[in-house]
Design a protein around this motif. Structure first.
Motif, short mmCIF file in Angstrom:
data_model
loop_
_atom_site.label_atom_id
_atom_site.label_comp_id
_atom_site.label_asym_id
_atom_site.label_seq_id
_atom_site.Cartn_x
_atom_site.Cartn_y
_atom_site.Cartn_z
N ASP A 14 0.86 -1.18 0.00
CA ASP A 14 0.00 0.00 0.00
C ASP A 14 0.89 1.23 0.00
OD1 ASP A 14 -2.34 -1.45 0.05
OD2 ASP A 14 -2.23 -1.72 2.23
N LEU A 15 0.65 2.10 -0.92
CA LEU A 15 1.49 3.29 -1.03
C LEU A 15 0.88 4.44 -0.21
CD1 LEU A 15 2.31 3.14 -4.83
CD2 LEU A 15 3.63 2.27 -2.90
N PRO A 16 1.71 5.38 0.18
CA PRO A 16 1.22 6.49 1.00
C PRO A 16 0.09 7.27 0.32
CG PRO A 16 3.60 6.61 0.73
CD PRO A 16 3.14 5.47 -0.09
N ASN A 17 0.10 7.31 -1.02
CA ASN A 17 -0.94 8.10 -1.69
C ASN A 17 -2.26 7.36 -1.82
OD1 ASN A 17 -0.55 6.25 -3.71
ND2 ASN A 17 0.53 7.65 -5.07
N GLY A 18 -2.35 6.17 -1.17
CA GLY A 18 -3.63 5.46 -1.17
C GLY A 18 -3.72 4.35 -2.19
N SER A 19 -2.93 4.44 -3.26
CA SER A 19 -2.96 3.35 -4.24
C SER A 19 -2.12 2.19 -3.71
CB SER A 19 -2.43 3.84 -5.58
OG SER A 19 -1.07 4.16 -5.43
N SER A 20 -2.08 1.12 -4.48
CA SER A 20 -1.24 0.01 -4.05
C SER A 20 -0.61 -0.68 -5.25
CB SER A 20 -2.07 -0.99 -3.23
OG SER A 20 -3.10 -1.51 -4.02
#
Ligand SMILES: Nc1ncnc2c1ncn2[C@@H]1O[C@H](COP(=O)(O)OP(=O)(O)OP(=O)(O)O)[C@@H](O)[C@H]1O
Ligand SMILES: [Mg+2]
Lengths: 267, 444
Positions: A14-20
């Protein structure tokens, strides 16, 4: 139950910007004790991630790793790791680096010395025992890393582009050394590489991975590693079958790379 | 508006000072170039070396080809002492090397007095200028004839003096007689005339003001000669200053620095480790450390004096605080700087958490900690001197502060040199220890 089972591993970051990012999807593989597996694939297809999961540095989001019947829950001495570079301890001499594993186990001084001397002899660094590791060349440092890993008597050796930073000649010598050690010690080895030739030479089994999501694209069983044990690697490379498989895999990886680039351009 | 005009006035004052310094700066640069040419010429007669550096054809722009020229360093240091000596009339230099000094000896000038009814008469003033420190009375002179009588004045070098020449004259200022010429040159109040010993100015009220030439040497009160400083050093080293020997003054300063630094390191390094290894500690101390780091330790002096007084405790608290944040940050970045592959490798080799700490994290952080320690020692040394300037009974800073109150510039200068030498020695020792203890620095 011996050997290494990679059981339905999936990995999502999971990336900090919400995507993964789906780095790995449903990767399964059975490796028998003493097998030599090389892994190829375009950049970003999850090779390092897979190796880190096997080593126990990352917990997979799904699936499990089973070694000799025990599920892996973290790093352990039975799975040794050889990194591309920079993982030696520069505050220790060559001897201390190689003796690190035995020392952590609390092995007696004399026994430790014997193991270290023997392994440095095997990798051809007997004359450099007391040197600091930063005084050695890149190829010598990788031999120290290999010896350090072997000194710990792991069941599985994991290598992430161990020869990637070396020049062509040194690299070829090191490939011979890896084959020799594999045969002599009978260890299970997983080796990640970017070089198709190296993957063919050092892979009893060869895994080609595909990206997005990272998965196994194709698996080969190859005779070249066996041949390379007692033949000059340059002769092995001249085999007609060698060239054939090489072209096939190169084409496959080119196609994948093109697809990635195309998709990027399209997006 | 007001502040802008004040600031621009300040700026003008600064620029004016710089402007007066320009000739000296250019002179110094010319000296540097002159010595460079001399050295180039001398080098031709020395057997050429053929090492790697001297065989390079491209040196301009090749950073590695630029090394510190030892000859230049030596000449530079010698030149500082020579200039110091030349501008203070030092006895260690032959006198032809001295910059023009202040006039000393005897000189004279004549003045012409004119009365309102048109009579005028000349008289001679004898000017005696003696060396600073001596006392000489104005010589007796023969009054001479006419209504203006001869006068005399004695002045110490660098001093000037008003001389009421009309006091012994038969017709003086009270009868509206005025001085109209000096040495035969016509003069009005506010004007000045050059003489053999310097110049004579006429004050607004018409009294001669005698200015013997000052030359371009520095008065001892501003800059004593090197031998005077050396003499002070030996005197204070043997007899002490203000009830303490020199060794005591310096020893106290060093003692404070070392104790403060060690306490700071003892607390700061574990704190830094905790911040580098735990989210919670990082979060807890980050705001405190990040706030305290930019606060100059000197700004804490008043608070520490209020809390702990001017004794040893206050100073050591101050130095502890000066070292603490630096050491904590150094240890923190030493821990964060460990390459993850090294930690992974150690885990894969079977190391426990404690073993990782002992064999990987601590040795890996030592180079950073040493760098931090060097910085901290430098800051502590500066802080202790400043704290002693403010209030202390012993110490290098106290010594020069008290000396400055008595205008003992030689002691001040000696103190500054000793403080510099000690600071430099500390840094050298730290570097040497670093090379010896963490030879792997920068090699990872
Ligand atoms: N810590 C992470 N956080 C987020 N995404 C990650 C992380 N590690 C890897 N990834 C993503 O996972 C995917 C696989 O990465 P990985 O490093 O395993 O690739 P690789 O096959 O080893 O590539 P290379 O051949 O360049 O070494 C990549 O898309 C990468 O962006
Ligand atoms: Mg990788």
């Amino acid at each position: 139950m011996s050997g290494l089972q990679i059981d339905n591993i999936s990995m999502r970051f999971d990336l900090p910007n919400g995507s993964s990012v789906q780095a790995l999807k449903d990767v399964s593989l059975d490796l028998k004790a003493g097998e030599l597996l090389s892994v190829l694939g375009p950049s970003g297809c999850g090779k390092t991630t897979l190796l880190n999961i096997v080593a126990g540095f990352l917990a997979p989001t799904e699936g499990k790793i089973v070694l000799n019947g025990n599920t892996v829950h973290g790093p352990g001495a039975e799975r040794g790791m050889v990194f591309q570079q920079g993982a030696l301890f520069e505050w220790m001499s060559v001897r201390e680096n190689v003796g690190f594993g035995p020392k952590m186990k609390g092995m007696a001084q004399g026994q430790k010395r014997e193991i270290v001397d023997h392994l440095l002899d095997v990798v051809g660094l007997s004359d450099f025992k007391e040197k600091a590791v930063y005084e050695l060349s890149g190829g010598m440092q990788q031999r120290v890393a290999l010896a350090r890993c072997l000194a710990n008597e792991p069941d599985v050796i994991l290598m992430d582009e161990p020869l990637g930073a070396l020049d062509a000649l040194t690299r070829e010598k090191m490939q011979g050394l890896v084959l020799k050690l594999w045969k002599e010690t009978g260890k299970t080895i997983i080796l990640i590489t970017h070089s198709v030739e190296e993957a063919l030479l050092l892979g009893e089994r060869l895994l080609v991975m595909a990206p997005r999501p990272g998965r196994i694209h194709k698996e080969y069983r190859l005779p070249f590693a066996e041949m390379g044990v007692d033949q000059d690697l340059r002769f092995v490379k001249k085999e007609p079958q060698f060239a054939e498989v090489r072209e096939e895999i190169l084409g496959m990886i080119w196609d994948m790379e093109e697809e990635i680039m195309g998709r990027k351009e399209g997006a | 508006m007001d502040i802008i005009s004040q600031l621009s006035a300040e700026l003008v004052a600064v620029l004016r000072t710089l402007f007066y310094a320009l000739p000296y700066v250019f002179g110094y640069i010319l000296l540097i170039l002159a010595f460079s040419f001399i050295w180039q010429a001398v080098k031709r007669f020395v057997t050429p070396k053929h090492d790697y550096g001297s065989l390079k054809t491209v040196t301009f722009g090749d950073e590695s080809a630029v090394t510190s020229n030892t000859v230049a360093s030596v000449v530079s240091i010698v030149l500082i002492f020579v200039l110091w000596g030349a501008f203070t009339g030092s006895k260690i230099l032959p006198s032809f090397m001295h910059a023009p000094g202040a006039f000393t000896g005897e000189g004279s000038f004549t003045y012409t007095v004119t009365t309102p009814d048109g009579q005028s008469d000349d008289a001679t003033v004898t000017v005696v200028v003696y060396e600073t420190g001596a006392t000489v009375d104005a010589p007796e002179v023969d009054p001479g004839d006419g209504f203006a009588k001869n006068d005399s004045i004695a002045l110490a070098a660098y001093r000037s003096g008003l001389l009421r020449v009309d006091e012994n004259d038969e017709i003086g200022r009270d009868q509206d007689a005025t001085i109209t010429a000096i040495n035969g040159v016509a003069i009005e109040p506010g004007g000045s005339v050059s003489t053999d010993f310097g110049r004579v100015e006429l004050s607004g009220k018409g009294t001669p003001n005698v200015y013997p030439a000052k030359g371009v040497q520095m008065e001892p009160i501003w800059l004593p000669a090197p031998e005077a400083v050396w003499a002070r050093l030996t005197e204070i080293a043997t007899e002490g200053y203000r009830n303490s020997t020199l060794a005591e003054h310096l020893g106290f300063s060093l003692f404070r620095v070392i104790v403060g630094f060690i306490l700071g390191a003892i607390v700061g390094i574990p704190l830094g480790y905790a911040m580098g290894l735990s989210n919670w500690f990082r979060g807890w101390f980050d705001p405190i450390v990040e706030f305290m780091r930019p606060v100059p330790p000197l700004a804490l002096i008043p608070l520490v004096i209020i809390w702990a007084g001017i004794g040893e405790v206050g100073k050591i608290i101050l130095l502890f605080l000066a070292a603490l944040w630096i050491m904590a940050i150094a240890a923190r970045s030493g821990v964060s700087g460990v390459r993850i592959s090294k930690v992974h490798a150690a885990y894969s080799l079977g190391a426990s958490k404690w073993q990782i700490m002992r064999y990987v994290i601590i040795p890996n952080s030592l180079p950073e900690i040493f760098t931090g320690a060097r910085v901290a020692m430098g800051v502590c040394w500066g802080t202790v001197v400043a704290a002693e300037l403010v209030a202390a009974e012993k110490g290098a800073g106290m010594m020069i502060m008290v000396a400055s109150k008595f205008q003992s510039t030689d002691i001040v200068l000696m103190g500054i040199i000793l403080i510099g030498v000690i600071g430099f020695t500390i840094d050298m020792l730290m570097r040497w220890a670093e090379r010896w203890l963490v030879p792997w620095k920068g090699k990872g």
